[in-house]
Scaffold this motif. Structure first.
Motif, mmCIF file in Angstrom:
data_model
loop_
_atom_site.group_PDB
_atom_site.id
_atom_site.type_symbol
_atom_site.label_atom_id
_atom_site.label_comp_id
_atom_site.label_asym_id
_atom_site.label_seq_id
_atom_site.Cartn_x
_atom_site.Cartn_y
_atom_site.Cartn_z
ATOM 1 N N LEU A 84 0.822 -1.210 0.000
ATOM 2 C CA LEU A 84 0.000 0.000 0.000
ATOM 3 C C LEU A 84 0.856 1.260 0.000
ATOM 4 O O LEU A 84 0.538 2.235 -0.690
ATOM 5 N N THR A 85 1.928 1.253 0.768
ATOM 6 C CA THR A 85 2.799 2.440 0.776
ATOM 7 C C THR A 85 3.507 2.611 -0.561
ATOM 8 O O THR A 85 3.738 3.741 -1.003
ATOM 9 N N ASP A 86 3.835 1.510 -1.228
ATOM 10 C CA ASP A 86 4.423 1.617 -2.572
ATOM 11 C C ASP A 86 3.422 2.235 -3.549
ATOM 12 O O ASP A 86 3.785 3.071 -4.384
ATOM 13 N N ALA A 87 2.159 1.825 -3.436
ATOM 14 C CA ALA A 87 1.124 2.385 -4.310
ATOM 15 C C ALA A 87 0.937 3.875 -4.033
ATOM 16 O O ALA A 87 0.770 4.669 -4.961
ATOM 17 N N ARG A 88 1.016 4.258 -2.777
ATOM 18 C CA ARG A 88 0.905 5.674 -2.428
ATOM 19 C C ARG A 88 2.069 6.466 -2.997
ATOM 20 O O ARG A 88 1.886 7.566 -3.530
ATOM 21 N N ALA A 89 3.255 5.940 -2.868
ATOM 22 C CA ALA A 89 4.441 6.658 -3.338
ATOM 23 C C ALA A 89 4.402 6.862 -4.846
ATOM 24 O O ALA A 89 4.923 7.860 -5.354
ATOM 25 N N ALA A 90 3.780 5.930 -5.559
ATOM 26 C CA ALA A 90 3.733 6.031 -7.022
ATOM 27 C C ALA A 90 2.826 7.161 -7.487
ATOM 28 O O ALA A 90 3.023 7.715 -8.570
ATOM 29 N N ASP A 91 1.819 7.519 -6.677
ATOM 30 C CA ASP A 91 0.877 8.564 -7.082
ATOM 31 C C ASP A 91 0.318 9.221 -5.823
ATOM 32 O O ASP A 91 -0.842 9.026 -5.459
ATOM 33 N N PRO A 92 1.136 10.030 -5.123
ATOM 34 C CA PRO A 92 0.746 10.535 -3.804
ATOM 35 C C PRO A 92 -0.461 11.457 -3.814
ATOM 36 O O PRO A 92 -1.205 11.512 -2.828
ATOM 37 N N HIS A 93 -0.707 12.183 -4.889
ATOM 38 C CA HIS A 93 -1.859 13.082 -4.895
ATOM 39 C C HIS A 93 -3.161 12.312 -5.026
ATOM 40 O O HIS A 93 -4.111 12.530 -4.265
ATOM 41 N N ARG A 94 -3.226 11.386 -5.953
ATOM 42 C CA ARG A 94 -4.471 10.663 -6.193
ATOM 43 C C ARG A 94 -4.752 9.634 -5.103
ATOM 44 O O ARG A 94 -5.844 9.071 -5.056
ATOM 45 N N THR A 95 -3.786 9.402 -4.223
ATOM 46 C CA THR A 95 -3.979 8.388 -3.197
ATOM 47 C C THR A 95 -3.897 8.972 -1.786
ATOM 48 O O THR A 95 -3.664 8.240 -0.829
ATOM 49 N N SER A 96 -4.064 10.271 -1.619
ATOM 50 C CA SER A 96 -4.076 10.854 -0.280
ATOM 51 C C SER A 96 -5.298 10.347 0.488
ATOM 52 O O SER A 96 -6.374 10.152 -0.075
ATOM 53 N N VAL A 97 -5.114 10.109 1.790
ATOM 54 C CA VAL A 97 -6.137 9.447 2.605
ATOM 55 C C VAL A 97 -6.495 10.307 3.814
ATOM 56 O O VAL A 97 -5.620 10.728 4.578
ATOM 57 N N SER A 98 -7.781 10.552 3.980
ATOM 58 C CA SER A 98 -8.319 11.190 5.186
ATOM 59 C C SER A 98 -9.144 10.162 5.954
ATOM 60 O O SER A 98 -9.953 9.458 5.354
#
Length: 316
Positions: free
Chosen positions: A24-38
């Motif tokens: 999951l952190t790898d997926a976030r790093a690949a596209d940090p804007h589209r995967t920001s989480v609140s």
């Protein structure tokens, strides 16, 4: 069960263990804007449990790994120390009445969830009830996982066992007596959801802002049905996160919840009006049974993208 639903169960039902945190952190790093989480916790007098939930999310998903960007508790008028406990544990606390003050707030969980969209910024919004005991970070990482790793998934519900006291599998009484029959009869595509009324789920903001929000107990059923109609079954999923333990409500509170859920379903079936949006229950008094009548939630908030303040915030 429809063949379509049987196929969906094999494709869109997962376990939290299917997506380890490093994936999951790898997926976030690949596209940090589209995967920001609140992460949003709606809270009303939950001082006994909210602190441990906040602390777990901060420790496991914000400090050990960077999976969650913001953690917000929306206090809907607590008279105990909920706000102070949540703030001390590391959450940003916002009072419901401070959000969109030009529209007077109505009581109800759905109202709080709707308003939370105005004070959060994540492209993925994860809701977690604030009364959970023995909380696991899997409730968050499990539900946001499919959204981080599969762009076709838009709405993910947690599924779990719900014990009632020491008895396994007897929780979720309103689900079994009201919601599941309604869904099977009227929206059979949703018959595969194990916990359709569960308060733990993650949704893309781009979908949430298009949906109306029932202000009360009907919010979970309403969002699920409207999401089906908006994006289709294949964009929905569910993740097994284990066991959910929480404070159970008494029978009369469950009756009011059931009435609100039925009303939410009825409105979506006919878009008509209830003849009498009220529920009468009985309590034994000194001289016999005393009737108590409660209003059934009849308000819904419009899709958030129709609110001028929200449109201005996201246009900036």
């Amino acid at each position: 069960m429809l063949e379509e639903v049987e196929r969906w169960l094999t494709r869109r039902s997962w376990s939290s263990a299917d997506r380890p945190l490093n994936r999951l952190t790898d997926a976030r790093a690949a596209d940090p804007h589209r995967t920001s989480v609140s992460v949003v916790l709606p809270a009303l007098n939950e001082e006994a449990t909210v602190g441990a939930i906040v602390a777990t999310i901060r420790r496991e998903l914000m400090e050990k790994v960077r999976l969650v960007d913001e953690l917000v508790v929306i206090d809907s008028g607590s008279t105990d120390a909920t706000a102070a406990v949540a703030r001390a544990a590391g959450a940003r606390v916002v009072h419901r009445d401070a959000i969109l003050p030009r529209i007077p707030a109505l009581p109800g969980k759905g109202e709080v969830l709707w308003r939370s969209l105005l004070v959060t910024s994540g492209e993925i919004v994860c809701f977690v009830d604030a009364d959970l005991r023995d909380f696991s970070a899997d409730f968050v990482s499990g539900t946001v996982g499919p959204l981080l790793t599969d762009p076709t998934v838009q709405f993910v519900k947690a599924m779990y066992d719900r014990p009632l006291g020491d008895t396994a599998g007897q929780g979720g009484r309103v689900t079994e007596l009201v919601a599941r029959p309604l869904l099977n009869l009227h929206w059979p595509q949703l018959a595969g959801f194990v916990q359709p009324l569960g308060g733990e789920y993650a949704v893309r903001r781009s979908l949430l802002e298009r949906l109306p929000f029932p202000v009360g107990y009907g919010v979970e059923l309403g969002l699920l049905v409207d999401a089906l109609h908006t994006v289709g079954l294949d964009a929905l999923g569910q993740v097994d996160v284990g066991v959910r333990r929480h404070r159970h409500q008494d029978g009369q509170a469950l009756g009011r919840m059931a009435a609100a859920i039925y009303r939410t379903a009825q409105l979506r079936l006919s878009r008509g009006h209830l003849v009498r949006p009220a529920l009468t229950q009985f309590e034994r008094g000194a001289e016999g049974f005393v009737p108590r009548t409660h209003a059934v939630d009849t308000e819904e908030r419009p899709p958030m993208r129709e609110i001028a303040e929200y449109a201005e915030r996201w246009a900036a």
